[in-house]
Design a protein around this motif. Structure first.
Motif, PDB file in Angstrom:
ATOM      1  N   LEU A   1       0.824  -1.206   0.000  1.00  0.00           N
ATOM      2  CA  LEU A   1       0.000   0.000   0.000  1.00  0.00           C
ATOM      3  C   LEU A   1       0.861   1.262   0.000  1.00  0.00           C
ATOM      4  O   LEU A   1       0.415   2.315  -0.452  1.00  0.00           O
ATOM      5  N   THR A   2       2.099   1.151   0.446  1.00  0.00           N
ATOM      6  CA  THR A   2       2.973   2.331   0.460  1.00  0.00           C
ATOM      7  C   THR A   2       3.197   2.876  -0.953  1.00  0.00           C
ATOM      8  O   THR A   2       3.329   4.081  -1.130  1.00  0.00           O
ATOM      9  N   GLN A   3       3.223   1.985  -1.949  1.00  0.00           N
ATOM     10  CA  GLN A   3       3.378   2.448  -3.332  1.00  0.00           C
ATOM     11  C   GLN A   3       2.193   3.311  -3.748  1.00  0.00           C
ATOM     12  O   GLN A   3       2.358   4.352  -4.389  1.00  0.00           O
ATOM     13  N   LEU A   4       0.987   2.866  -3.391  1.00  0.00           N
ATOM     14  CA  LEU A   4      -0.211   3.634  -3.729  1.00  0.00           C
ATOM     15  C   LEU A   4      -0.250   4.936  -2.938  1.00  0.00           C
ATOM     16  O   LEU A   4      -0.654   5.974  -3.460  1.00  0.00           O
ATOM     17  N   PHE A   5       0.189   4.886  -1.689  1.00  0.00           N
ATOM     18  CA  PHE A   5       0.255   6.102  -0.888  1.00  0.00           C
ATOM     19  C   PHE A   5       1.209   7.099  -1.535  1.00  0.00           C
ATOM     20  O   PHE A   5       0.896   8.283  -1.660  1.00  0.00           O
ATOM     21  N   ASP A   6       2.381   6.623  -1.949  1.00  0.00           N
ATOM     22  CA  ASP A   6       3.364   7.503  -2.584  1.00  0.00           C
ATOM     23  C   ASP A   6       2.819   8.123  -3.869  1.00  0.00           C
ATOM     24  O   ASP A   6       3.107   9.276  -4.174  1.00  0.00           O
ATOM     25  N   ARG A   7       2.019   7.372  -4.615  1.00  0.00           N
ATOM     26  CA  ARG A   7       1.454   7.872  -5.869  1.00  0.00           C
ATOM     27  C   ARG A   7       0.333   8.885  -5.642  1.00  0.00           C
ATOM     28  O   ARG A   7       0.166   9.807  -6.422  1.00  0.00           O
ATOM     29  N   TYR A   8      -0.462   8.657  -4.604  1.00  0.00           N
ATOM     30  CA  TYR A   8      -1.713   9.407  -4.486  1.00  0.00           C
ATOM     31  C   TYR A   8      -1.848  10.313  -3.271  1.00  0.00           C
ATOM     32  O   TYR A   8      -2.843  11.027  -3.172  1.00  0.00           O
ATOM     33  N   ASN A   9      -0.904  10.328  -2.352  1.00  0.00           N
ATOM     34  CA  ASN A   9      -1.133  11.147  -1.150  1.00  0.00           C
ATOM     35  C   ASN A   9      -1.233  12.636  -1.467  1.00  0.00           C
ATOM     36  O   ASN A   9      -2.072  13.328  -0.907  1.00  0.00           O
ATOM     37  N   VAL A  10      -0.425  13.149  -2.370  1.00  0.00           N
ATOM     38  CA  VAL A  10      -0.495  14.575  -2.703  1.00  0.00           C
ATOM     39  C   VAL A  10      -1.762  14.902  -3.493  1.00  0.00           C
ATOM     40  O   VAL A  10      -2.476  15.848  -3.139  1.00  0.00           O
ATOM     41  N   PRO A  11      -2.110  14.132  -4.544  1.00  0.00           N
ATOM     42  CA  PRO A  11      -3.364  14.436  -5.242  1.00  0.00           C
ATOM     43  C   PRO A  11      -4.595  14.332  -4.332  1.00  0.00           C
ATOM     44  O   PRO A  11      -5.508  15.154  -4.424  1.00  0.00           O
TER      45      PRO A  11
ATOM     46  N   LYS B   1     -16.593  29.496   8.036  1.00  0.00           N
ATOM     47  CA  LYS B   1     -15.541  29.422   7.025  1.00  0.00           C
ATOM     48  C   LYS B   1     -15.196  30.826   6.557  1.00  0.00           C
ATOM     49  O   LYS B   1     -16.061  31.573   6.142  1.00  0.00           O
ATOM     50  N   ASN B   2     -13.953  31.200   6.648  1.00  0.00           N
ATOM     51  CA  ASN B   2     -13.511  32.510   6.192  1.00  0.00           C
ATOM     52  C   ASN B   2     -12.983  32.365   4.769  1.00  0.00           C
ATOM     53  O   ASN B   2     -11.973  31.734   4.525  1.00  0.00           O
ATOM     54  N   VAL B   3     -13.659  32.972   3.824  1.00  0.00           N
ATOM     55  CA  VAL B   3     -13.324  32.840   2.409  1.00  0.00           C
ATOM     56  C   VAL B   3     -11.981  33.484   2.080  1.00  0.00           C
ATOM     57  O   VAL B   3     -11.345  33.132   1.104  1.00  0.00           O
ATOM     58  N   HIS B   4     -11.515  34.396   2.919  1.00  0.00           N
ATOM     59  CA  HIS B   4     -10.301  35.131   2.596  1.00  0.00           C
ATOM     60  C   HIS B   4      -9.018  34.450   3.072  1.00  0.00           C
ATOM     61  O   HIS B   4      -7.933  34.908   2.742  1.00  0.00           O
ATOM     62  N   GLU B   5      -9.123  33.394   3.835  1.00  0.00           N
ATOM     63  CA  GLU B   5      -7.928  32.706   4.329  1.00  0.00           C
ATOM     64  C   GLU B   5      -7.837  31.326   3.702  1.00  0.00           C
ATOM     65  O   GLU B   5      -8.655  30.462   3.959  1.00  0.00           O
ATOM     66  N   TYR B   6      -6.842  31.122   2.883  1.00  0.00           N
ATOM     67  CA  TYR B   6      -6.635  29.833   2.237  1.00  0.00           C
ATOM     68  C   TYR B   6      -5.224  29.348   2.527  1.00  0.00           C
ATOM     69  O   TYR B   6      -4.272  30.114   2.427  1.00  0.00           O
ATOM     70  N   PRO B   7      -5.100  28.076   2.840  1.00  0.00           N
ATOM     71  CA  PRO B   7      -3.755  27.524   3.016  1.00  0.00           C
ATOM     72  C   PRO B   7      -3.058  27.409   1.663  1.00  0.00           C
ATOM     73  O   PRO B   7      -3.711  27.410   0.631  1.00  0.00           O
ATOM     74  N   GLU B   8      -1.766  27.317   1.710  1.00  0.00           N
ATOM     75  CA  GLU B   8      -1.016  27.143   0.485  1.00  0.00           C
ATOM     76  C   GLU B   8      -1.350  25.801  -0.147  1.00  0.00           C
ATOM     77  O   GLU B   8      -1.512  24.802   0.531  1.00  0.00           O
ATOM     78  N   ASP B   9      -1.442  25.786  -1.452  1.00  0.00           N
ATOM     79  CA  ASP B   9      -1.697  24.564  -2.204  1.00  0.00           C
ATOM     80  C   ASP B   9      -0.365  23.881  -2.459  1.00  0.00           C
ATOM     81  O   ASP B   9       0.667  24.531  -2.578  1.00  0.00           O
TER      82      ASP B   9
END
Length: 179
Positions: free
Chosen positions: A21-31, A98-106
């Motif tokens: 499962l680590t391979q799938l985690f490595d492929r998909y954790n960021v997306p 939810k504050n629309v003006h504060e977004y975390p970095e992508d």
């Protein structure tokens, strides 16, 4: 050595080779993190949901069936369900602030042709969309799922998905240029 497909790796996981499962985690954790981030606009929650998703993949590994669809669509269906559970819990706890003006970095890399202002404007427009429209755009445009996969995931006809995505993109365009 040829890289194994997601489905073959998942079948290994199903057979008890849990370390695969680590391979799938490595492929998909960021997306997957970015998928949740676009839906929640909160980095900490997105991290928690990403972790919970891979726990669920492990827990429900025996329900995976490549004949029913790709690993990616199965995983995103599970991610959608997890996000829905999160939203129900959030409503239950009455924490819908939810504050629309504060977004975390992508986590996405910035392209040379766009300015930071363009990304912020797009984030604000996405946040202004309804949850259904936002989810459709994220699944189709950001996560790269095909309309047929989305239709199957949402139990809708292919033409209905196409129409909804078209309308969602039209609304996003209006919101983006209205700012």
């Amino acid at each position: 050595m040829a890289e194994l497909t997601d489905e073959k790796i998942m079948y290994k996981v199903k057979e008890g080779e849990l370390a695969e499962l680590t391979q799938l985690f490595d492929r998909y954790n960021v997306p997957v993190y970015n998928f949740f981030l676009r839906l929640t606009a909160e980095a900490a929650i997105s991290e928690d949901l990403t972790q919970s998703l891979f726990y669920r993949i492990l827990r429900y590994r025996n329900s995976f069936n490549a004949a029913a669809g790709s690993f990616k669509s199965w995983m995103y269906q599970m991610a959608r369900n997890l996000h829905a559970d999160h939203c129900r819990e959030k409503l239950r706890l009455s924490e819908v602030i939810k504050n629309v003006h504060e977004y975390p970095e992508d986590v996405l890399e910035k392209e040379d042709g766009f300015k930071e202002h363009d990304f912020e404007q797009l984030k604000k427009a996405m946040a202004s969309l309804g949850p259904v429209d936002r989810e459709l755009i994220v699944l189709s445009r950001y996560e790269g799922l095909k309309y047929a996969e989305i239709a199957k995931m949402k139990s809708m006809s292919l033409s209905a998905v196409k129409v909804q995505i078209h309308r969602a993109l039209k609304e996003l365009r209006l919101l983006y240029f209205k700012q």
